[in-house]
Scaffold this motif. Structure first.
Motif, PDB file in Angstrom:
ATOM      1  N   ALA A   1      -5.596  11.032  -4.863  1.00  0.00           N
ATOM      2  CA  ALA A   1      -4.097  10.748  -4.949  1.00  0.00           C
ATOM      3  C   ALA A   1      -3.004  11.865  -4.603  1.00  0.00           C
ATOM      4  N   LEU A   2      -3.688  12.928  -4.838  1.00  0.00           N
ATOM      5  CA  LEU A   2      -2.747  14.062  -4.305  1.00  0.00           C
ATOM      6  C   LEU A   2      -2.574  14.402  -2.896  1.00  0.00           C
ATOM      7  N   ALA A   3      -3.397  13.767  -2.067  1.00  0.00           N
ATOM      8  CA  ALA A   3      -3.280  14.108  -0.702  1.00  0.00           C
ATOM      9  C   ALA A   3      -2.704  12.781   0.115  1.00  0.00           C
ATOM     10  N   ILE A   4      -2.040  12.002  -0.664  1.00  0.00           N
ATOM     11  CA  ILE A   4      -1.607  10.717   0.070  1.00  0.00           C
ATOM     12  C   ILE A   4      -0.244  10.644  -0.063  1.00  0.00           C
ATOM     13  N   PRO A   5       0.778  10.897   0.924  1.00  0.00           N
ATOM     14  CA  PRO A   5       2.038  11.252   0.866  1.00  0.00           C
ATOM     15  C   PRO A   5       2.585   9.772   0.489  1.00  0.00           C
ATOM     16  N   GLY A   6       3.617   9.901  -0.636  1.00  0.00           N
ATOM     17  CA  GLY A   6       4.299   8.523  -1.176  1.00  0.00           C
ATOM     18  C   GLY A   6       3.618   7.812  -1.865  1.00  0.00           C
ATOM     19  N   LEU A   7       2.767   7.897  -2.370  1.00  0.00           N
ATOM     20  CA  LEU A   7       1.620   7.185  -3.285  1.00  0.00           C
ATOM     21  C   LEU A   7       2.285   6.680  -4.446  1.00  0.00           C
ATOM     22  N   ASP A   8       2.328   5.410  -4.730  1.00  0.00           N
ATOM     23  CA  ASP A   8       2.963   4.735  -5.899  1.00  0.00           C
ATOM     24  C   ASP A   8       1.992   4.378  -6.847  1.00  0.00           C
ATOM     25  N   ARG A   9       0.981   3.689  -6.374  1.00  0.00           N
ATOM     26  CA  ARG A   9      -0.018   3.091  -7.392  1.00  0.00           C
ATOM     27  C   ARG A   9      -1.563   3.401  -6.987  1.00  0.00           C
ATOM     28  N   THR A  10      -2.115   4.106  -8.000  1.00  0.00           N
ATOM     29  CA  THR A  10      -3.474   4.554  -7.586  1.00  0.00           C
ATOM     30  C   THR A  10      -4.673   3.092  -8.084  1.00  0.00           C
TER      31      THR A  10
ATOM     32  N   PRO B   1      -0.931   4.586  10.470  1.00  0.00           N
ATOM     33  CA  PRO B   1      -1.564   5.775  11.370  1.00  0.00           C
ATOM     34  C   PRO B   1      -0.273   6.149  12.135  1.00  0.00           C
ATOM     35  N   GLU B   2       0.485   5.277  12.353  1.00  0.00           N
ATOM     36  CA  GLU B   2       1.651   5.758  13.411  1.00  0.00           C
ATOM     37  C   GLU B   2       2.902   4.764  13.000  1.00  0.00           C
ATOM     38  N   GLU B   3       4.113   5.314  12.911  1.00  0.00           N
ATOM     39  CA  GLU B   3       5.147   4.223  12.815  1.00  0.00           C
ATOM     40  C   GLU B   3       5.713   3.419  13.570  1.00  0.00           C
ATOM     41  N   LYS B   4       5.687   3.963  14.931  1.00  0.00           N
ATOM     42  CA  LYS B   4       6.367   2.919  15.839  1.00  0.00           C
ATOM     43  C   LYS B   4       5.581   1.866  16.112  1.00  0.00           C
ATOM     44  N   PRO B   5       4.388   1.836  16.510  1.00  0.00           N
ATOM     45  CA  PRO B   5       3.640   0.581  16.805  1.00  0.00           C
ATOM     46  C   PRO B   5       3.701  -0.381  15.614  1.00  0.00           C
ATOM     47  N   ILE B   6       3.607   0.128  14.380  1.00  0.00           N
ATOM     48  CA  ILE B   6       3.595  -0.773  13.203  1.00  0.00           C
ATOM     49  C   ILE B   6       4.678  -1.280  12.929  1.00  0.00           C
ATOM     50  N   VAL B   7       5.961  -0.426  13.128  1.00  0.00           N
ATOM     51  CA  VAL B   7       7.279  -1.390  13.309  1.00  0.00           C
ATOM     52  C   VAL B   7       7.360  -2.306  14.304  1.00  0.00           C
TER      53      VAL B   7
ATOM     54  N   PHE C   1      -1.604  -0.412   2.080  1.00  0.00           N
ATOM     55  CA  PHE C   1      -3.037  -0.348   1.361  1.00  0.00           C
ATOM     56  C   PHE C   1      -3.664   0.880   2.120  1.00  0.00           C
ATOM     57  N   THR C   2      -3.462   1.952   1.384  1.00  0.00           N
ATOM     58  CA  THR C   2      -4.250   3.130   1.861  1.00  0.00           C
ATOM     59  C   THR C   2      -5.789   3.374   1.591  1.00  0.00           C
ATOM     60  N   THR C   3      -6.320   3.601   2.433  1.00  0.00           N
ATOM     61  CA  THR C   3      -7.978   3.765   2.292  1.00  0.00           C
ATOM     62  C   THR C   3      -8.461   5.277   2.136  1.00  0.00           C
ATOM     63  N   HIS C   4      -7.994   6.047   2.915  1.00  0.00           N
ATOM     64  CA  HIS C   4      -8.434   7.412   2.572  1.00  0.00           C
ATOM     65  C   HIS C   4      -7.294   8.672   3.149  1.00  0.00           C
ATOM     66  N   HIS C   5      -7.408   9.699   2.813  1.00  0.00           N
ATOM     67  CA  HIS C   5      -6.126  10.670   2.967  1.00  0.00           C
ATOM     68  C   HIS C   5      -6.049  11.232   4.312  1.00  0.00           C
ATOM     69  N   HIS C   6      -7.012  11.104   5.297  1.00  0.00           N
ATOM     70  CA  HIS C   6      -7.076  11.511   6.601  1.00  0.00           C
ATOM     71  C   HIS C   6      -5.615  11.208   7.338  1.00  0.00           C
ATOM     72  N   THR C   7      -5.115  12.410   8.010  1.00  0.00           N
ATOM     73  CA  THR C   7      -3.775  12.420   8.544  1.00  0.00           C
ATOM     74  C   THR C   7      -3.417  10.825   9.252  1.00  0.00           C
ATOM     75  N   ASP C   8      -4.573  10.709  10.183  1.00  0.00           N
ATOM     76  CA  ASP C   8      -4.334   9.544  11.118  1.00  0.00           C
ATOM     77  C   ASP C   8      -4.420   8.258  10.257  1.00  0.00           C
ATOM     78  N   HIS C   9      -4.460   8.170   9.019  1.00  0.00           N
ATOM     79  CA  HIS C   9      -4.467   6.883   8.183  1.00  0.00           C
ATOM     80  C   HIS C   9      -3.154   7.011   7.361  1.00  0.00           C
ATOM     81  N   VAL C  10      -2.439   8.238   7.413  1.00  0.00           N
ATOM     82  CA  VAL C  10      -1.234   8.197   6.263  1.00  0.00           C
ATOM     83  C   VAL C  10      -0.022   8.714   7.023  1.00  0.00           C
ATOM     84  N   GLU C  11      -0.021   9.175   8.369  1.00  0.00           N
ATOM     85  CA  GLU C  11       1.197  10.044   8.798  1.00  0.00           C
ATOM     86  C   GLU C  11       2.215   9.167   8.803  1.00  0.00           C
ATOM     87  N   ALA C  12       2.431   7.938   8.771  1.00  0.00           N
ATOM     88  CA  ALA C  12       3.538   7.203   8.988  1.00  0.00           C
ATOM     89  C   ALA C  12       4.045   6.747   7.515  1.00  0.00           C
ATOM     90  N   ASN C  13       3.368   7.080   6.303  1.00  0.00           N
ATOM     91  CA  ASN C  13       3.599   6.628   4.778  1.00  0.00           C
ATOM     92  C   ASN C  13       5.115   6.693   4.812  1.00  0.00           C
TER      93      ASN C  13
END
Ligand SMILES: [Fe+2]
Length: 259
Positions: free
Chosen positions: A86-95, A36-42, A56-68
Motif C-alpha cells: 500500500a505505501l508504495a502505490i501512488p494514489g491508492l484509495d482502497r486496499t 504503465p503510461e498515461e498517453k496510450p491509456i487515455v 486495479f493495481t497488481t504491484h508497485h513497480h514503476t512500470d505498473h503505477v507510473e500513470a496513477n
C-alpha cells in the motif's frame, strides 16, 4: 439473468508493457489494469469512448503505477491495490488482500495474492467471466522474475493460479512471449503442443501481433513453469529425483541466465 460480456482493449505502453482496459457495458464502469503510461491509456479510452473509473493495481513497480496520479487527476477514478504494498502505490484509495471479493458492476472479482515477483503482488480473477489478470506472476510460457520473494514463494503462487479452469483467459503484464518460447523449447524440445505454439508465436510476432491473452489450458500444456512434474522436463534439467519446487527453482534460475 445473463450478464453482458466485459469488453477488453489491449495496447502497448512503454516498450513492452501491455495496457489493458476492462469495460462493463451494463454499469459503464471501466478499469485500467495497472497504469504503465498515461498517453496510450487515455488514447485507448478515447478510442472506445470509455471513461476510466478504476485502476486495479497488481504491484508497485514503476512500470505498473507510473500513470496513477495523472489518471486520477484526469478522471477522478478510484485506485484499488494490494494491502501489502500500500505505501508504495501512488494514489491508492482502497486496499485488497488475498481472498477478498468485490463486484465490478455485477461481475464478481476475487483477489489472489501471488508473492514472488514482488512481496505483495496480487492477481485479479473474474470467476464468472473466466478472466485472470496475472500481471507479472504468470506470463504466456513464462513466470515473473523473482525480485522480492523466493522461488518457493513463487512456486506456491503459481499453484494458486494453476487450479483455475482451463478455459480461463489470462492477461499478463509484458510481451515477453517470444523470448519465453525460446527458453521453453530449450528444456521441453519434444513437446508437440509447444512446438506448434512456438511456430504460431514466431509468425504472430513477425507480423507485430500481440500474444495476449493466453488460456490456462494451453499454459498447462506448454509453460515449463507449470510443467515441472513432467518427466521429459525433469530429464532435461537432470533432476528426476527432485521435488517440484526444486525443479521450479532450477528452471527459474536457468531462465534468468538464458540468452
Ligand atoms: Fe513488475
Amino acid at each position: 439473468m445473463m450478464m453482458k460480456t466485459l469488453a477488453i482493449e489491449v495496447f502497448m505502453c512503454r516498450s513492452d508493457n501491455f495496457g489493458v482496459l476492462l469495460h462493463d457495458p451494463e454499469s459503464g464502469l471501466t478499469a485500467a489494469i495497472d497504469a504503465p503510461e498515461e498517453k496510450p491509456i487515455v488514447e485507448a479510452a478515447e478510442r472506445r469512448g470509455w471513461k476510466i473509473t478504476h485502476i486495479f493495481t497488481t504491484h508497485h513497480h514503476t512500470d505498473h503505477v507510473e500513470a496513477n496520479l495523472a489518471l486520477k487527476e484526469r478522471y477522478g477514478l478510484e485506485i484499488v491495490g494490494p494491502v501489502n504494498e500500500a505505501l508504495a502505490i501512488p494514489g491508492l484509495d482502497r486496499t485488497v488482500a488475498d481472498g477478498d471479493e468485490f463486484l465490478f458492476g455485477e461481475h464478481p472479482v476475487r483477489v489472489i495474492e501471488t508473492p514472488g515477483h514482488t512481496a505483495g503482488h496480487i492477481c485479479y480473477h473474474f470467476p464468472e467471466d473466466k478472466i485472470l489478470f496475472a500481471a507479472d506472476t504468470l506470463f504466456a510460457l513464462g513466470c515473473g522474475r523473482l525480485f522480492e520473494r523466493t522461488a518457493s514463494d513463487m512456486w506456491h503462487s503459481m499453484q494458486k493460479l494453476a487450479v483455475l479452469p482451463d478455459e480461463t483467459a489470462i492477461y499478463f503484464g509484458h510481451e515477453y512471449t517470444l523470448s519465453n518460447a525460446r527458453f521453453a523449447i530449450s528444456i521441453d524440445p519434444d513437446n508437440e503442443a509447444l512446438q506448434r505454439r512456438v511456430a504460431q508465436i514466431e509468425a504472430l510476432r513477425a507480423e507485430g501481433g500481440f500474444t495476449i491473452p493466453t488460456m490456462m489450458g494451453l499454459e498447462k500444456e506448454t509453460n515449463p513453469f507449470l510443467r515441472v512434474a513432467d518427466p521429459a522436463i525433469r530429464r532435461a534439467v537432470l533432476m528426476e529425483g527432485a521435488t517440484n519446487e526444486e525443479v521450479f527453482a532450477e528452471i527459474r534460475k536457468r531462465k534468468d541466465n538464458f540468452k
